[in-house]
Design a protein around this motif. Sequence first.
Motif: not given
Lengths: 128, 165
Positions: A98-103, B112-115
């Motif tokens: 699975l891949m999420g969006s970028y942070v 950032m961890t939460a993100a």
Amino acid sequence: MTRALLIMVHGSPRPEANADVYRVAEAVKGSRTFDHVEVGFLECNQPDILKAVENCLATGATQITAVAYFLHTGSHVCEDLPGLLEEARKRHPEVEFLMGSYVGRSPHVTALLARRGTEALTRSRGIS
Amino acid sequence: MSNLKPALILFSHGSLLCGAGETLREHAERLRATEEYLAVEYGYLNYSLPSFEEAAERCAAAGAVQIVVVPYFLVSGKFVREDLPPRIEAARREHPQIEFILAEPLGFHEEMTAAVLEMAAMARPPEHWRHDMLAAPDFCAHRPDCPLFGSPICPVTAEATGGHP
């Protein structure tokens, strides 16, 4: 199901620039959301993304969730990282990827930008 | 000290690649919605528009007396330490009535961890991996030195040909 998180990072010719992402990885481990947490780099540093996938599999992962630790979209996020994960899928068709969006998409990042601004304003009031 | 709210500029590197500005616009919109700031603008060091100078100009036009510049960078590298300060210095000379304050980049924080955990929770299967770039042409400088320029995956090319490059 054994779940691994792969944090995909651009990488830097200055390895000390990666210290923060390792702290994030440690904090994610501490949250116990995943059985294993791995950091992999697109450029400059090791392990690279495909090696990081192998490291996840060596821990027995049957599902790998990959998140791009990038602030912007662009060719790395839209092309290079999906391309590498597709390659990993071909090698390991039995594993769920699975891949999420970028942070950078996250409102948590917006909140941190506001916090950095407030910290600077507070400091400037302190010295004036 | 003025009672006016501060203005805020999100500072980023800029990119030849399309789509790179989309994210900064989202952050700026969220920050504007807080109504904590007189103005929220974003400006780039290179390539992309608006430039840092244009962003400062817009804050000045809004009547700002104080601008906090927040680098949209993960770490304090060359761009933040070496390239940004002279641009701020030049903006100070241009707008001597305004106090410019430089903030730290994102660095490490539990946000950032939460993100990361938030994006992990929203992770999707392979058919969704190639994030659509519909908004990308809005931010494209359409420069021939872009690696995507004129190629089939260039969103401007795709738009001009109705998606049939």
